[in-house]
Design a protein around this motif. Structure first.
Motif, short mmCIF file in Angstrom:
data_model
loop_
_atom_site.label_atom_id
_atom_site.label_comp_id
_atom_site.label_asym_id
_atom_site.label_seq_id
_atom_site.Cartn_x
_atom_site.Cartn_y
_atom_site.Cartn_z
N ILE A 85 29.22 49.97 28.16
CA ILE A 85 27.99 49.18 28.36
C ILE A 85 28.23 48.09 29.41
O ILE A 85 27.39 47.87 30.30
N TRP A 86 29.37 47.42 29.30
CA TRP A 86 29.70 46.38 30.27
C TRP A 86 29.77 46.95 31.69
O TRP A 86 29.19 46.38 32.63
N VAL A 87 30.48 48.06 31.86
CA VAL A 87 30.68 48.63 33.20
C VAL A 87 29.37 49.09 33.81
O VAL A 87 29.15 48.98 35.02
N VAL A 88 28.46 49.58 32.97
CA VAL A 88 27.19 50.10 33.48
C VAL A 88 26.23 48.97 33.86
O VAL A 88 25.63 48.98 34.94
N VAL A 370 32.14 47.44 42.99
CA VAL A 370 33.47 47.91 42.57
C VAL A 370 34.33 46.73 42.09
O VAL A 370 35.04 46.83 41.09
N THR A 371 34.25 45.61 42.80
CA THR A 371 35.01 44.42 42.38
C THR A 371 34.59 43.96 40.99
O THR A 371 35.44 43.63 40.15
N LEU A 372 33.30 43.95 40.74
CA LEU A 372 32.81 43.52 39.43
C LEU A 372 33.15 44.54 38.35
O LEU A 372 33.40 44.17 37.19
N MET A 373 33.17 45.81 38.69
CA MET A 373 33.56 46.84 37.71
C MET A 373 35.00 46.63 37.26
O MET A 373 35.31 46.72 36.06
N ILE A 374 35.89 46.36 38.22
CA ILE A 374 37.28 46.09 37.86
C ILE A 374 37.36 44.84 37.00
O ILE A 374 38.11 44.76 36.02
N ASN A 375 36.54 43.85 37.34
CA ASN A 375 36.56 42.58 36.61
C ASN A 375 36.10 42.73 35.17
O ASN A 375 36.71 42.17 34.25
#
Length: 443
Positions: A85-88, A370-375
């Motif tokens: 949920i977070w990643v999406v 992508v940066t936020l997904m890693i974060n």
């Protein structure tokens, strides 16, 4: 004319010596960084990988049991679901808001000040942001900003009852009925009815309430009074009759009920008096449950069903400014001629944004997302601080579960397996980012 002088090439042995010296110097300069990289990155990753195959005590080989637990343990499965949920949602919403803010601030005079305000949360640590939003989401509207606003909007359209704790006192003619109260006997025209209640604090009475007055009888109607039948002081006041210091229940709804149907109704005046028509003759008088509805206290933001969206909201508050600044930097490099050409060709602002601005910003949007997904795969602080103990299991994420397994539950093998699993999740995203950057360099 003399021939120009020529420089003799350096002997092969000397060239090799110079090249070797440069490489040695380069290695010496890189050595401290390589040592730190090995000590702080390579060694922990290698140790975690090895430790993930051992049991809790570290003295027995567990094989893939720890990795199997990732997909069978209920707590870890909940954490994995929440991470999805977070990643999406978190990177998508943060990037979208950053894009909107970056585009709109170009069109306003005070855009720089707005960017400063939006970016300011980035200066706050995750710990401080978690404490702030723990207070923002407090259930009590007098403490939590979110519920204060929500309750204010709700009460604008659906006013809460002023008498949530009112109830019959001693020798009352009322009895409980479906959340409200009803008279024990029927009433008739020409009768002045008394409906005394107690239980409302003086400071909670409606602002328009006046001193209660005894209703005068009317031969063709039913009259009555409903009031706060309580006077401070021992042995003061008359039971069942209005006293000078007692206030009427301003706005109390009174219904006349026959055979389960409401045949007439009225609202009490400021002094608590009310009048019902002759159709109410022989009916029971009821004070419906709507009079005693508890005040609306807002949304349980940190309850099991909303705790994850609430925490994601705090994350977006912090990182939307980061996305906005990067996108605004990319927007500054967009050729204005292309935007003006699209407008000259008749494109609307929405079409310019959707078909020109967004495609040109696609590389920047990819970097931000992508940066936020890693974060978000590593998010820990906000969940640990904002989610109360009663709903922390429902808000659990992999990084938090890693901490709990490793330090609270004494299962370092499973914690190491979760760490390796998180690394495996991050690697594809990082690979995509590196590949995209190389593609940009070739252009």
């Amino acid at each position: 004319m003399a021939a120009p002088a020529t420089t003799a090439p350096a002997p092969p042995g000397r060239r090799k010596s110079v090249t070797g010296t440069r490489r040695t110097v380069a290695v010496l300069f890189l050595l401290p960084a390589l040592v730190l990289l090995g000590a702080l990155v390579v060694y922990p990753i290698g140790y975690s990988l090895i430790r993930s195959f051992y049991n809790a005590n570290g003295d027995g080989f567990a094989g893939f049991d720890n990795y199997r637990a990732i997909f069978t343990d209920d707590g870890i499965r909940t954490a994995l679901k929440n991470n999805i949920i977070w990643v999406v949602f978190a990177p998508t919403v943060s990037t979208a808001l950053g894009l909107i803010f970056a585009v709109l601030t170009e069109k306003i005079r005070w855009g720089t000040a707005f960017k400063l305000v939006v970016f300011m949360p980035m200066a706050i640590s995750m710990l401080a942001a978690g404490i702030i939003f723990r207070l923002v989401y407090d259930q009590d509207p007098d403490k939590g900003v979110a519920n204060a606003v929500w309750v204010g909007v709700h009460d604008t359209f659906a006013q809460s009852s002023a008498f949530p704790n009112a109830h019959p006192g001693r020798e009352s003619p009322l009895k409980p009925d479906q959340g409200g109260f009803v008279t024990t006997g029927a009433v008739h025209t020409g009768q002045a009815v008394t409906l005394p209640l107690v239980g409302v604090a003086p400071d909670q009475m409606p602002d328009g309430a006046k001193k209660a007055a005894a209703a005068k009888s009317d031969p063709g109607k039913i009259t009555g009074t409903t009031w706060q039948d309580f006077t401070r002081g021992k042995g003061v006041g008359r039971l069942g009759a209005p006293d000078p210091s007692e206030l009427g229940y301003d706005g109390m709804r009174v219904e006349a009920v026959k055979d389960g149907k409401v045949v007439a109704s009225a609202k009490a005046a400021a002094d608590g008096t009310f009048t019902l028509p002759a159709t109410a003759d022989g009916a029971l008088l009821r004070l419906p449950a709507s009079n005693f509805k508890q005040p609306y206290n807002g949304v349980d933001w940190l309850g099991p069903s909303l705790v994850t969206p609430a925490i994601i909201g705090s994350y977006i508050w912090m990182w939307a400014g980061f996305a906005m600044v990067l996108i605004a930097a990319g927007l500054a490099g967009v050729p204005r001629e292309l935007l003006e050409a699209a407008r000259v060709d008749g494109a609307t602002e929405w079409q310019v944004f959707r078909k020109v601005t967004v495609p040109l910003l696609a590389p920047v949007l990819a970097v931000v997302t992508v940066t936020l997904m890693i974060n978000v795969l590593k998010v820990f602080d906000l969940v640990y601080i904002i989610a109360p103990g009663s709903s922390q299991d429902d808000a659990n994420v992999l990084a938090l579960e890693l901490y709990r397994k490793g330090f609270s539950e004494g299962q370092p093998g499973i914690a190491s397996a979760i760490a390796v699993f998180l690394l495996l999740l991050v690697i594809p995203v990082m690979w995509f980012n590196v590949r995209r950057l190389r593609r940009e360099e070739r252009r």
